[in-house]
Design a protein around this motif. Structure first.
Motif, PDB file in Angstrom:
ATOM      1  N   ILE A 110       8.497  -4.468   9.944  1.00  0.00           N
ATOM      2  CA  ILE A 110       8.406  -5.921   9.777  1.00  0.00           C
ATOM      3  C   ILE A 110       8.780  -6.628  11.078  1.00  0.00           C
ATOM      4  CG2 ILE A 110       9.475  -7.913   8.633  1.00  0.00           C
ATOM      5  CD1 ILE A 110       9.513  -6.328   6.083  1.00  0.00           C
ATOM      6  N   ALA A 111       9.846  -6.170  11.742  1.00  0.00           N
ATOM      7  CA  ALA A 111      10.266  -6.793  12.997  1.00  0.00           C
ATOM      8  C   ALA A 111       9.172  -6.654  14.057  1.00  0.00           C
ATOM      9  CB  ALA A 111      11.569  -6.163  13.481  1.00  0.00           C
TER      10      ALA A 111
ATOM     11  N   LEU B 255       0.836  -1.210   0.000  1.00  0.00           N
ATOM     12  CA  LEU B 255       0.000   0.000   0.000  1.00  0.00           C
ATOM     13  C   LEU B 255       0.867   1.256   0.000  1.00  0.00           C
ATOM     14  CD1 LEU B 255      -2.805  -0.979   2.550  1.00  0.00           C
ATOM     15  CD2 LEU B 255      -3.085  -0.609   0.090  1.00  0.00           C
ATOM     16  N   GLN B 256       1.959   1.216   0.751  1.00  0.00           N
ATOM     17  CA  GLN B 256       2.879   2.355   0.756  1.00  0.00           C
ATOM     18  C   GLN B 256       3.467   2.575  -0.640  1.00  0.00           C
ATOM     19  OE1 GLN B 256       6.735   1.758   2.523  1.00  0.00           O
ATOM     20  NE2 GLN B 256       6.780   3.811   3.409  1.00  0.00           N
TER      21      GLN B 256
ATOM     22  N   ALA C 250       0.561  -1.215  10.733  1.00  0.00           N
ATOM     23  CA  ALA C 250       1.781  -1.113   9.932  1.00  0.00           C
ATOM     24  C   ALA C 250       1.672   0.008   8.907  1.00  0.00           C
ATOM     25  CB  ALA C 250       2.054  -2.446   9.233  1.00  0.00           C
ATOM     26  N   ALA C 251       0.485   0.153   8.284  1.00  0.00           N
ATOM     27  CA  ALA C 251       0.290   1.218   7.304  1.00  0.00           C
ATOM     28  C   ALA C 251       0.422   2.591   7.945  1.00  0.00           C
ATOM     29  CB  ALA C 251      -1.080   1.063   6.637  1.00  0.00           C
ATOM     30  N   VAL C 252      -0.148   2.755   9.133  1.00  0.00           N
ATOM     31  CA  VAL C 252      -0.027   4.034   9.843  1.00  0.00           C
ATOM     32  C   VAL C 252       1.438   4.322  10.173  1.00  0.00           C
ATOM     33  CG1 VAL C 252      -0.588   5.241  11.986  1.00  0.00           C
ATOM     34  CG2 VAL C 252      -2.369   3.976  10.768  1.00  0.00           C
ATOM     35  N   ALA C 253       2.157   3.305  10.632  1.00  0.00           N
ATOM     36  CA  ALA C 253       3.573   3.496  10.962  1.00  0.00           C
ATOM     37  C   ALA C 253       4.376   3.915   9.739  1.00  0.00           C
ATOM     38  CB  ALA C 253       4.131   2.211  11.564  1.00  0.00           C
TER      39      ALA C 253
ATOM     40  N   LYS D  79       6.435   7.518   9.134  1.00  0.00           N
ATOM     41  CA  LYS D  79       7.650   7.311   8.325  1.00  0.00           C
ATOM     42  C   LYS D  79       8.632   6.346   8.985  1.00  0.00           C
ATOM     43  CE  LYS D  79       5.868  10.556   5.780  1.00  0.00           C
ATOM     44  NZ  LYS D  79       5.104  10.194   4.552  1.00  0.00           N
ATOM     45  N   VAL D  80       8.108   5.331   9.649  1.00  0.00           N
ATOM     46  CA  VAL D  80       8.968   4.310  10.258  1.00  0.00           C
ATOM     47  C   VAL D  80       9.576   3.465   9.136  1.00  0.00           C
ATOM     48  CG1 VAL D  80       9.052   2.359  11.860  1.00  0.00           C
ATOM     49  CG2 VAL D  80       7.524   4.299  12.307  1.00  0.00           C
TER      50      VAL D  80
END
Length: 462
Positions: free
Chosen positions: A446-447, A139-140, A431-434, A439-440
């Motif tokens: 993934i970790a 998605l990113q 994960a998408a928000v991060a 900008k993580v």
């Protein structure tokens, strides 16, 4: 590195980089090239432009624009190009090869763990958390490429139409990826002629940052193009002939030992075609790889494909190295060297796939670099590529839908039918928000998702 003074107040001129020093850097780069194309290009820019000053900002971006116009992994091709510019053909081969080899060895090892022990509870739990992270990463990719290509809907409605129709073609009509690319290129060629305003200044990489002051660059803005990088018909003929032999000899050996319908032969031919279609990066060609590897040849399953992309995201090297996982799992499942040599056959399949995937990338740089340079900035040449890039947005969007469907809709436990896995969707959303909001980096996301999956599975929540 030695320098000699040119006079008071002037920058110093560094001595040429030795092949041995360049070899050390390319080896190091192969082990630290995490973060996908953007991260890898940023690493090379920091090391080669800002710190080592081997090449100027303008020449670096000029080389990168070469690679953006070619099919294949642009970061690996950029390393190949700079190595070739500095140390001729062998410099390019070493730079591009070392960008790939560490990832190949690491993926063979991880793929063996996956194939031999993937049903172990804790391994499955880790992948339960990683799969939603991969969906968020895709998605990113849609957001980044779409934001760069489709900035103004009213100004570029044709590009938006190409993206939407490409999504429908792949996700709904199941049209093969090569036809989508060809149609998008044809529309781009037509649009570049009759609607040039919509296709001018297509997607690419640029930088407004000026070169930092300090020592002069080894390859500076006004450094003449070396003789080996200038176009010559004789040199082009030699490179094309060598490339043809490097393709024909391994393919001939596979046909002789495996037969034309053998798994390894089919892999060699299929991934040669895939290598020619990687405009827009690995995410763009993954739907084509999925159609062939999963649906047509049945080398692996859809969920395994997602697992492979997860492994590819966590290892250095180009993301398209996921094809090594596809080759390994396919070679393992098809027992290409027999049931007593599962690992050897799978490792051979991964190597075969990697060879035929990356050979065209080297040839595009070594043979076509001077030709592409002569046409850079020509709208007649770049407009079809802008059309392809727009199609890539829709194609990657279809890939995101595919991944989300596979993590969200799962078989119901103890009953017929399926159910929606809300926990997996929650992990994907986090994960998408991060990635998009905070900008993580990819590796921390993934970790974190892997540890969340492990904790949720072991606690019985998921």
């Amino acid at each position: 590195m030695t320098v000699e003074a040119q006079g008071a107040g002037e920058r110093t001129t560094p001595a040429p980089v030795s092949f041995r020093e360049a070899l050390r850097f390319w080896t190091k780069l192969g082990f630290i090239s995490f973060g996908g194309p953007a991260g890898q290009i940023a690493i090379m820019h920091r090391e080669l432009v800002e710190q080592k000053r081997w090449i100027s900002e303008r020449r670096f971006l000029h080389a990168l624009n070469y690679c953006m116009l070619l099919p294949g992994p642009e970061a690996q091709q950029l390393a190949t190009y700079i190595g070739w510019l500095m140390h001729r053909t062998w410099g390019g081969i070493v730079a591009g090869g070392l960008f790939v080899l560490p990832s190949l060895f690491i993926l063979i090892g991880l793929s063996w763990v996956y194939a031999a022990h993937g049903d172990v509870a804790w391994v499955a739990a880790l992948f339960y958390g990683i799969k939603p992270a991969v969906a968020a990463i895709v998605l990113q990719a849609v957001w980044r490429i779409g934001g760069r290509t489709l900035k103004h809907p009213r100004k570029v409605p044709l590009l938006w139409a190409i993206a939407v129709l490409s999504f429908i073609a792949i996700a709904v009509l199941d049209i093969p990826f090569p036809w989508v690319v060809l149609c998008a290129a044809a529309v781009g060629a037509w649009g570049g002629r009759y609607l040039p305003a919509q296709f001018a200044g297509g997607a690419g990489h640029a930088s407004k940052a000026a070169a930092a002051p300090g020592a002069a660059f080894i390859i500076d803005d006004h450094t003449p193009t070396p003789g080996h990088a200038r176009f010559r018909k004789s040199r082009l003929a030699i490179v094309v002939l060598a490339g043809a032999l490097l393709w024909l000899l391994p393919m001939g050996a596979l046909v002789a030992t495996q037969g034309a319908g053998g798994t390894l032969t089919q892999m060699g031919w299929f991934f040669t075609k895939a290598a020619m279609l990687t405009f827009g990066g690995a995410y763009a060609v993954l739907p084509y790889v999925y159609q062939g590897a999963v649906e047509h040849f049945h080398w692996l399953s859809g969920p395994q494909m997602i697992d492979g992309l997860a492994l590819g995201e966590t290892t250095p090297g180009p993301l398209i190295m996921v094809v090594a996982f596809v080759g390994f799992v396919g070679g393992w499942a098809k027992q290409v060297l027999g049931p007593d040599m599962l690992f050897a056959g799978a490792a051979l399949a991964a190597t075969v796939v990697t060879w035929f995937t990356f050979l065209p990338s080297f040839l595009f740089i070594l043979a076509g670099g001077p030709l592409v340079e002569a046409t850079h900035g020509n709208l007649k040449f770049t407009a079809p590529l802008t059309g392809i890039t727009s199609a890539v947005v829709g194609v990657i969007g279809s890939l995101a839908v595919f991944f989300l469907a596979h993590i969200a809709i799962v078989p119901a436990k103890g009953a017929a039918g399926v159910h929606v896995d809300s926990v997996a969707l929650a992990i994907a959303a986090a994960a998408a928000v991060a990635l998009l909001r905070f900008k993580v980096g990819v590796i921390p996301v993934i970790a974190g998702c892997a540890l969340a999956g492990l904790a949720l599975r072991l606690s019985g929540i998921a």
